[in-house]
Design a protein around this motif. Structure first.
Motif, short mmCIF file in Angstrom:
data_model
loop_
_atom_site.label_atom_id
_atom_site.label_comp_id
_atom_site.label_asym_id
_atom_site.label_seq_id
_atom_site.Cartn_x
_atom_site.Cartn_y
_atom_site.Cartn_z
N SER A 1 -8.68 -4.47 2.18
CA SER A 1 -8.01 -3.20 1.85
C SER A 1 -6.58 -3.18 2.39
O SER A 1 -5.67 -2.69 1.72
N VAL A 2 -6.40 -3.71 3.59
CA VAL A 2 -5.08 -3.68 4.21
C VAL A 2 -4.14 -4.69 3.55
O VAL A 2 -3.00 -4.37 3.20
N PHE A 3 -4.62 -5.92 3.37
CA PHE A 3 -3.74 -6.99 2.89
C PHE A 3 -4.05 -7.50 1.48
O PHE A 3 -3.19 -8.13 0.86
N GLY A 4 -5.26 -7.23 1.00
CA GLY A 4 -5.68 -7.78 -0.28
C GLY A 4 -4.76 -7.50 -1.46
O GLY A 4 -4.38 -8.41 -2.21
N PRO A 5 -4.36 -6.24 -1.69
CA PRO A 5 -3.50 -5.94 -2.84
C PRO A 5 -2.17 -6.71 -2.80
O PRO A 5 -1.69 -7.17 -3.84
N THR A 6 -1.59 -6.86 -1.61
CA THR A 6 -0.32 -7.58 -1.50
C THR A 6 -0.52 -9.06 -1.74
O THR A 6 0.27 -9.71 -2.44
N ILE A 7 -1.58 -9.62 -1.16
CA ILE A 7 -1.88 -11.04 -1.37
C ILE A 7 -2.07 -11.31 -2.86
O ILE A 7 -1.53 -12.29 -3.41
N ASP A 8 -2.83 -10.46 -3.53
CA ASP A 8 -3.08 -10.66 -4.97
C ASP A 8 -1.79 -10.63 -5.77
O ASP A 8 -1.60 -11.45 -6.69
N GLU A 9 -0.89 -9.71 -5.44
CA GLU A 9 0.37 -9.63 -6.19
C GLU A 9 1.25 -10.84 -5.92
O GLU A 9 1.82 -11.43 -6.85
N VAL A 10 1.36 -11.23 -4.66
CA VAL A 10 2.19 -12.39 -4.32
C VAL A 10 1.68 -13.65 -5.00
O VAL A 10 2.46 -14.48 -5.48
N ARG A 11 0.38 -13.78 -5.09
CA ARG A 11 -0.21 -14.99 -5.67
C ARG A 11 0.04 -15.11 -7.17
O ARG A 11 -0.22 -16.14 -7.77
N THR A 12 0.58 -14.08 -7.80
CA THR A 12 0.92 -14.19 -9.22
C THR A 12 2.23 -14.95 -9.42
O THR A 12 2.51 -15.37 -10.55
N PHE A 13 3.02 -15.16 -8.35
CA PHE A 13 4.28 -15.88 -8.54
C PHE A 13 4.57 -16.97 -7.51
O PHE A 13 5.53 -17.71 -7.65
N THR A 14 3.75 -17.11 -6.46
CA THR A 14 3.94 -18.23 -5.54
C THR A 14 2.63 -18.55 -4.82
O THR A 14 1.80 -17.66 -4.60
N ASN A 57 0.80 -1.23 0.00
CA ASN A 57 0.00 0.00 0.00
C ASN A 57 0.83 1.28 0.00
O ASN A 57 0.55 2.20 -0.78
N PRO A 58 1.89 1.39 0.85
CA PRO A 58 2.66 2.64 0.83
C PRO A 58 3.77 2.67 -0.23
O PRO A 58 4.41 3.70 -0.42
N VAL A 59 4.02 1.53 -0.89
CA VAL A 59 5.11 1.45 -1.88
C VAL A 59 4.63 0.69 -3.13
O VAL A 59 5.23 -0.30 -3.55
N LYS A 60 3.56 1.19 -3.71
CA LYS A 60 2.94 0.49 -4.84
C LYS A 60 3.84 0.37 -6.06
O LYS A 60 3.64 -0.52 -6.90
N SER A 61 4.82 1.24 -6.19
CA SER A 61 5.67 1.22 -7.38
C SER A 61 6.75 0.14 -7.33
O SER A 61 7.43 -0.12 -8.32
N VAL A 62 6.92 -0.50 -6.17
CA VAL A 62 7.97 -1.50 -6.02
C VAL A 62 7.38 -2.89 -6.28
O VAL A 62 6.51 -3.35 -5.55
N GLU A 63 7.85 -3.56 -7.31
CA GLU A 63 7.37 -4.91 -7.62
C GLU A 63 8.03 -5.92 -6.69
O GLU A 63 9.23 -5.83 -6.39
N LEU A 64 7.24 -6.89 -6.24
CA LEU A 64 7.75 -7.87 -5.29
C LEU A 64 8.46 -9.05 -5.96
O LEU A 64 9.42 -9.60 -5.41
N LYS A 65 8.00 -9.42 -7.13
CA LYS A 65 8.52 -10.64 -7.75
C LYS A 65 10.04 -10.63 -7.92
O LYS A 65 10.70 -11.65 -7.67
N PRO A 66 10.67 -9.52 -8.33
CA PRO A 66 12.14 -9.54 -8.48
C PRO A 66 12.88 -9.83 -7.18
O PRO A 66 14.05 -10.24 -7.21
N TYR A 67 12.23 -9.63 -6.04
CA TYR A 67 12.86 -9.89 -4.75
C TYR A 67 12.61 -11.31 -4.24
O TYR A 67 13.14 -11.68 -3.18
N VAL A 124 5.32 -17.05 3.25
CA VAL A 124 5.30 -15.62 2.92
C VAL A 124 4.75 -14.90 4.14
O VAL A 124 3.61 -15.13 4.54
N GLY A 125 5.57 -14.06 4.75
CA GLY A 125 5.16 -13.36 5.96
C GLY A 125 4.84 -11.90 5.66
O GLY A 125 5.75 -11.11 5.41
#
Length: 337
Positions: free
Chosen positions: A248-261, A212-222, A232-233
């Motif tokens: 709202s708090v966790f949904g966007p991150t969960i959705d992004e993580v689920r695209t690669f694991t 939420n506070p760092v939407k421009s940073v993609e997680l998959k490269p990390y 995944v913690g």
């Protein structure tokens, strides 16, 4: 998260081939740990043989019930705060998070104390004074090997969360100071060193801050890869500035993580700001974790850091937390998952 300041790999044939390096899995008679899958007591040659087998963490990776965790002052080195928290919430935490700086020794005594009372420990390993590039290049190998050997000797399950919130700019190992390539290389190097030394009694938790506070940073490269990660913690807090729905708090991150694991998730660090809304936030926390079969549980950050995240700061919210924590689906004896 910027709102607070801090403080299996499955057993394979390769692991079995390296066990000769690890020696005896007990420290001494007074500080010994039970071998994997074996009750305390007994003796003889068969117990000695079992002691050379790393503790099998598989049953703890995705148990039937949810982890009910807490981060508390002094724990697990001292269990006084755990006893107070247990009395306050009506249930003993079965997952205790603590923080260790890069260069600190392994807290075998604390891990042993927690385990004796039925709690797994999760160590957040923070490389404040060492670059991830140097770790990846082997500059800290002597330290890593010493640490891995101590973990293997204790032969109890532990969770390690290395360099969390890496997608934030506020950490010394975050986006201002390192690259995804160096982060992944450091993670894999540490993990591989543990495995080479037979320390497969570790659950590895890869822990981004919510996006939420760092939407421009993609997680998959990390992401180090499924072969290097068990959990995944997610780290995220309910703040008064944002909508308080779990989605709202966790949904966007969960959705992004689920695209690669598809690895199981844990709310590795969470809490809600004190105030009138905290009761509703707590209800959303429990309901959100309960509704997702791949959500392992949560760890409540019960500290006063930048904000007062302690449950005791809001008596009415504490009462609601205690009511929801009584649900049998939260908490279990990690020694008998």
């Amino acid at each position: 998260m910027q709102f607070r300041t801090r403080t299996r790999t499955a057993l394979t044939a390769v692991l079995l081939a390296t066990l000769a390096l690890s020696g005896c899995s007990v420290l001494d008679d007074s500080n010994s740990a039970s071998p994997a899958g074996q009750a305390e007591g007994g003796g003889g040659a068969s117990e000695k043989a079992d002691a050379d087998v790393p503790y099998d963490v598989t049953p703890l990776l995705k148990p039937d019930k949810k982890y009910y965790g807490a981060a508390l002052d002094g724990a697990p080195n001292s269990m006084k705060a755990v006893d107070t928290y247990t009395q306050m919430t009506g249930k003993q935490p079965n997952l205790l998070e603590y923080y260790a700086g890069w260069g600190d020794g392994f807290d075998a005594s604390g891990v042993r104390k927690a385990w004796k009372e039925g709690a797994l420990t999760l160590m957040s390993w923070e490389p404040f004074d060492t670059s991830l590039a140097d770790i990846a290049a082997g500059e800290s190998d002597a330290y890593i090997k010493k640490y891995a050997t101590a973990v293997r000797k204790l032969n109890l399950p532990v969770v390690i969360d290395f360099a969390d919130e890496f997608n934030g700019h506020w950490e010394k190992w975050g986006t201002k100071y390192t690259t995804p390539k160096d982060y992944v290389a450091a993670w894999r190097h540490i993990h591989d060193t543990f495995i080479e030394l037979g320390a497969s009694n570790v659950i590895w938790a890869w822990s981004p801050n919510i996006i939420n506070p760092v939407k421009s940073v993609e997680l998959k490269p990390y992401y180090p890869g499924d072969a290097y990660v068990d959990w995944v913690g997610l780290i995220g807090y309910w703040t008064l500035e944002e909508d308080n729905a779990f989605s709202s708090v966790f949904g966007p991150t969960i959705d992004e993580v689920r695209t690669f694991t598809k690895k199981p998730m844990l709310l590795l660090e969470t809490a809600a700001m004190a105030g009138e809304r905290r009761r509703a936030d707590i209800r959303n926390l429990f309901a959100g974790v309960e509704a997702d079969d791949n959500m392992l549980g949560f760890i409540w950050f019960n500290h006063k850091k930048r904000a007062d995240w302690r449950l005791e700061a809001s008596p009415l919210a504490l009462k609601e937390f205690k009511r929801l924590a009584a649900d049998d689906r939260f908490g279990f004896d990690v020694r008998k998952p």
